[in-house]
Design an enzyme around this catalytic site. Structure first.
Site, PDB file in Angstrom:
ATOM      1  N   SER A  30       0.817  -1.213   0.000  1.00  0.00           N
ATOM      2  CA  SER A  30       0.000   0.000   0.000  1.00  0.00           C
ATOM      3  C   SER A  30       0.853   1.266   0.000  1.00  0.00           C
ATOM      4  O   SER A  30       0.319   2.369  -0.035  1.00  0.00           O
ATOM      5  CB  SER A  30      -0.924   0.022   1.227  1.00  0.00           C
ATOM      6  OG  SER A  30      -0.175  -0.027   2.431  1.00  0.00           O
ATOM      7  N   ASN A 118      -2.215  -2.488  13.275  1.00  0.00           N
ATOM      8  CA  ASN A 118      -3.670  -2.319  13.291  1.00  0.00           C
ATOM      9  C   ASN A 118      -4.086  -1.006  13.944  1.00  0.00           C
ATOM     10  O   ASN A 118      -4.910  -0.262  13.405  1.00  0.00           O
ATOM     11  CB  ASN A 118      -4.331  -3.492  14.017  1.00  0.00           C
ATOM     12  CG  ASN A 118      -4.127  -4.809  13.307  1.00  0.00           C
ATOM     13  OD1 ASN A 118      -3.577  -4.859  12.210  1.00  0.00           O
ATOM     14  ND2 ASN A 118      -4.547  -5.899  13.938  1.00  0.00           N
ATOM     15  N   THR A 163     -40.259  25.137 -11.165  1.00  0.00           N
ATOM     16  CA  THR A 163     -40.516  23.773 -10.714  1.00  0.00           C
ATOM     17  C   THR A 163     -40.730  22.940 -11.970  1.00  0.00           C
ATOM     18  O   THR A 163     -41.317  23.434 -12.948  1.00  0.00           O
ATOM     19  CB  THR A 163     -41.749  23.658  -9.800  1.00  0.00           C
ATOM     20  OG1 THR A 163     -42.923  24.021 -10.551  1.00  0.00           O
ATOM     21  CG2 THR A 163     -41.623  24.561  -8.586  1.00  0.00           C
ATOM     22  N   HIS A 164     -40.244  21.715 -11.953  1.00  0.00           N
ATOM     23  CA  HIS A 164     -40.326  20.840 -13.124  1.00  0.00           C
ATOM     24  C   HIS A 164     -39.681  21.487 -14.356  1.00  0.00           C
ATOM     25  O   HIS A 164     -40.047  21.198 -15.490  1.00  0.00           O
ATOM     26  CB  HIS A 164     -41.784  20.466 -13.442  1.00  0.00           C
ATOM     27  CG  HIS A 164     -42.527  19.889 -12.286  1.00  0.00           C
ATOM     28  ND1 HIS A 164     -42.423  18.564 -11.917  1.00  0.00           N
ATOM     29  CD2 HIS A 164     -43.382  20.473 -11.393  1.00  0.00           C
ATOM     30  CE1 HIS A 164     -43.195  18.348 -10.860  1.00  0.00           C
ATOM     31  NE2 HIS A 164     -43.778  19.482 -10.518  1.00  0.00           N
ATOM     32  N   SER A 285     -14.436  24.436 -28.461  1.00  0.00           N
ATOM     33  CA  SER A 285     -14.620  23.243 -29.265  1.00  0.00           C
ATOM     34  C   SER A 285     -13.446  23.083 -30.213  1.00  0.00           C
ATOM     35  O   SER A 285     -12.906  24.072 -30.727  1.00  0.00           O
ATOM     36  CB  SER A 285     -15.924  23.348 -30.065  1.00  0.00           C
ATOM     37  OG  SER A 285     -15.976  22.376 -31.104  1.00  0.00           O
ATOM     38  N   LYS A 291     -18.084  28.033 -30.041  1.00  0.00           N
ATOM     39  CA  LYS A 291     -18.545  27.369 -28.814  1.00  0.00           C
ATOM     40  C   LYS A 291     -17.799  27.859 -27.574  1.00  0.00           C
ATOM     41  O   LYS A 291     -16.601  28.105 -27.593  1.00  0.00           O
ATOM     42  CB  LYS A 291     -18.348  25.853 -28.921  1.00  0.00           C
ATOM     43  CG  LYS A 291     -19.236  25.162 -29.936  1.00  0.00           C
ATOM     44  CD  LYS A 291     -20.699  25.179 -29.518  1.00  0.00           C
ATOM     45  CE  LYS A 291     -20.960  24.360 -28.270  1.00  0.00           C
ATOM     46  NZ  LYS A 291     -20.608  22.937 -28.412  1.00  0.00           N
ATOM     47  N   ASN A 293     -17.954  26.198 -23.895  1.00  0.00           N
ATOM     48  CA  ASN A 293     -18.556  25.085 -23.156  1.00  0.00           C
ATOM     49  C   ASN A 293     -18.363  25.223 -21.649  1.00  0.00           C
ATOM     50  O   ASN A 293     -17.264  25.570 -21.187  1.00  0.00           O
ATOM     51  CB  ASN A 293     -17.947  23.764 -23.619  1.00  0.00           C
ATOM     52  CG  ASN A 293     -18.183  23.506 -25.091  1.00  0.00           C
ATOM     53  OD1 ASN A 293     -19.226  23.860 -25.624  1.00  0.00           O
ATOM     54  ND2 ASN A 293     -17.205  22.912 -25.758  1.00  0.00           N
ATOM     55  N   GLU A 298     -19.813  20.962 -15.876  1.00  0.00           N
ATOM     56  CA  GLU A 298     -20.081  19.573 -16.253  1.00  0.00           C
ATOM     57  C   GLU A 298     -19.187  18.609 -15.472  1.00  0.00           C
ATOM     58  O   GLU A 298     -19.622  17.515 -15.083  1.00  0.00           O
ATOM     59  CB  GLU A 298     -19.885  19.408 -17.756  1.00  0.00           C
ATOM     60  CG  GLU A 298     -20.958  20.131 -18.566  1.00  0.00           C
ATOM     61  CD  GLU A 298     -20.652  20.170 -20.052  1.00  0.00           C
ATOM     62  OE1 GLU A 298     -19.589  19.662 -20.459  1.00  0.00           O
ATOM     63  OE2 GLU A 298     -21.476  20.721 -20.805  1.00  0.00           O
ATOM     64  N   TYR A 325      -9.512  -6.331  12.954  1.00  0.00           N
ATOM     65  CA  TYR A 325      -8.848  -5.967  11.699  1.00  0.00           C
ATOM     66  C   TYR A 325      -8.822  -7.123  10.712  1.00  0.00           C
ATOM     67  O   TYR A 325      -8.522  -8.267  11.071  1.00  0.00           O
ATOM     68  CB  TYR A 325      -7.415  -5.481  11.943  1.00  0.00           C
ATOM     69  CG  TYR A 325      -6.795  -4.978  10.652  1.00  0.00           C
ATOM     70  CD1 TYR A 325      -7.061  -3.694  10.193  1.00  0.00           C
ATOM     71  CD2 TYR A 325      -5.999  -5.805   9.864  1.00  0.00           C
ATOM     72  CE1 TYR A 325      -6.551  -3.238   8.999  1.00  0.00           C
ATOM     73  CE2 TYR A 325      -5.482  -5.359   8.659  1.00  0.00           C
ATOM     74  CZ  TYR A 325      -5.762  -4.069   8.228  1.00  0.00           C
ATOM     75  OH  TYR A 325      -5.255  -3.634   7.038  1.00  0.00           O
ATOM     76  N   GLN A 330      -7.814  -2.503   4.008  1.00  0.00           N
ATOM     77  CA  GLN A 330      -6.839  -1.752   3.220  1.00  0.00           C
ATOM     78  C   GLN A 330      -7.502  -1.082   2.018  1.00  0.00           C
ATOM     79  O   GLN A 330      -6.962  -0.135   1.450  1.00  0.00           O
ATOM     80  CB  GLN A 330      -5.707  -2.670   2.744  1.00  0.00           C
ATOM     81  CG  GLN A 330      -4.574  -1.941   2.029  1.00  0.00           C
ATOM     82  CD  GLN A 330      -3.334  -2.798   1.895  1.00  0.00           C
ATOM     83  OE1 GLN A 330      -2.673  -3.131   2.866  1.00  0.00           O
ATOM     84  NE2 GLN A 330      -3.027  -3.186   0.665  1.00  0.00           N
TER      85      GLN A 330
END
Length: 465
Positions: A30, A118, A163-164, A285, A291, A293, A298, A325, A330
């Site tokens: 690890s 541990n 709303t909606h 773009s 464009k 964006n 996003e 443990y 891990q």
């Protein structure tokens, strides 16, 4: 095919005489991701060895040498000079191996007295997570302050509430900002609760059954800045609820960032044109030069799925582990570390987006339509003593009539036409058709009136510290 080299240098090597399959070495290791906890690991060892000294298991010279060596190891990590070697399966093994090279294994070999990996790893993780959550908290507070500041400055901008995704009633842009600041203020409150539960010490619990030398666990907790000690040694080494809570909190706060990102993505379209993102948080773009964006938004929306996936994945790893443990645990580190990084970066990006976007107040105002005052029309009759269920029907009839007549809105109906719908309409009905009046009528706590929004912002700001 297995390695010929015995595991004599491993912390658990005495039981084993054969080598380990090279793939198993890789599968088990690890260090590639837990080495970021090197400061927490070294600090835990520093305080733990002071506790061993306190009960006479280390003399003054040994403690001094150990602490000197720990500083040297930390400096190597900080300066990028620490040399990782085969057999360094985790940060604990690597640090103890290097400490032995610097001060001699006859002394370094005592640092693990009564301690297990541990309770050591559980301690390291809590120290690391506590530090990272404190940093995230500061970023979150900064984001909330940006929301509040914009809301205070842009109080007079009106826009449609939805709303909606259908136009519903007029609201203030500041009210929209305040709503998302409220979500984030709740996230801040939850974060403080998570930090409190993270901040409990497992060190001194041993492998599972406690400490055989009477080490002072309260002393250890105090010196590591923990608020309390986990009172059961079995729980101390196995508890990963703090990981689950951190992942859940991260998932929820990212969900909230995703929600306002979705709104802003919609508001930034040409069809709406309510807001425009700064160039710093937009991309172009590769094909279409015109464009712009909203990639920052996003990505914020997408990252919420990433963090929720980490939560769901670790919950499945955790759900069937037996007591104390098990190596399954891990699997906590990679999702946890990635979550902390993702949340930190996302909150910082969100802060940049909100602080730099521009608002087109004229387009927001132009999107308000008189049909959005249909509820106000119903309220007009309520104030004359008409039951709301009846006024709702009457207002709906007014909307239908204006549409049937091809009018641009309910404000275009004449008083005579209103009286034909219901005789209780009077000349003062024209006072209904004002968007500013509409938002200002809603003075109750949480409403759209300027006084109500300012009270919300004041309440949010007072929760920050």
């Amino acid at each position: 095919m297995s390695s010929e080299q015995p595991a004599e240098l491993k912390l658990w090597g005495g039981r084993f005489t054969g080598g380990t399959d090279p793939l198993m070495e890789l599968y088990n290791a690890s260090l590639p991701y837990d080495k970021k906890m090197y400061v927490a690991d070294l600090e835990g060892t520093r305080v733990y060895t002071s506790a061993l000294h306190k009960v006479g298991l280390l003399n003054d010279h040994e403690l001094s040498e150990i602490h000197r060596g720990l500083k040297l190891v930390e400096a190597e990590w900080a300066e990028g000079k620490f040399v990782e070697k085969p057999g360094d399966e985790d940060i604990h093994t690597a640090n103890e191996r290097r400490l032995g090279e610097l001060i001699g294994r006859d002394i370094s070999g005592k640092v693990h007295t009564g301690r297990s990996r541990n309770d050591q790893v559980a301690t390291d993780m809590r120290l690391y997570v506590r530090e990272e959550l404190a940093k995230i908290r500061a970023i979150l507070v900064g984001l909330i302050k940006v929301f509040v500041s914009r809301a205070e400055k842009e109080m007079d901008i009106l826009m449609p509430g939805y709303t909606h995704l259908q136009r519903a009633q007029p609201i203030r842009w500041s009210h929209w900002l305040s709503s998302h600041a409220t979500y984030l203020a709740n996230d801040l409150e939850r974060l403080d609760q998570v930090i409190k539960r993270v901040n409990r010490s497992p060190l001194g619990a041993g492998a599972l059954a406690g400490h055989p030398y009477g080490v002072d666990r309260e002393y250890i907790a105090d010196n590591l800045g923990f608020e309390s000690v986990i009172g059961n040694s079995l729980t101390a080494v196995a508890d990963r609820d703090f990981v689950v809570e951190t992942l859940f909190w991260g998932s929820l706060v990212l969900n909230h960032l995703s929600k306002f990102s979705e709104d802003l993505i919609i508001y930034s379209t040409a069809e709406f044109g309510f807001i425009k993102l700064a160039d710093a948080y937009s991309t172009g773009s590769s094909l279409m030069p015109q464009k712009k964006n909203p990639d920052s938004l996003e990505l914020l929306r997408g990252k919420s799925g990433r963090v929720f996936g980490q939560l769901a994945g670790f919950m499945m790893s955790l759900k069937a582990t037996p007591s104390t443990y098990n190596k399954d645990l891990q699997e906590d580190k990679e999702p946890l570390f990635d979550c902390l990084t993702t949340v930190s970066h996302s909150l910082s990006i969100a802060t940049g987006v909100i602080s730099t976007l521009s608002v087109d107040a004229a387009k927001m105002r132009a999107a308000l339509t008189m049909d959005m005052l249909a509820t106000d029309l119903a309220d007009y009759l309520v104030r004359k003593g008409v039951p709301f269920r009846e006024t709702h029907h009457i207002s709906g009839e007014a909307v239908a009539t204006s549409e049937k007549l091809g009018l641009s809105g309910i404000d275009q109906l004449t008083l005579e036409q209103y009286k034909q719908i219901d005789a209780r309409f009077d000349a003062d009905v024209v006072n209904v058709f004002n968007f500013e009046t509409s938002v200002e009528r809603r003075t109750a706590t949480g409403g759209t009136a300027k006084s109500a929004v300012l009270a919300q912002l004041k309440n949010i700001a007072s929760s920050l510290n």
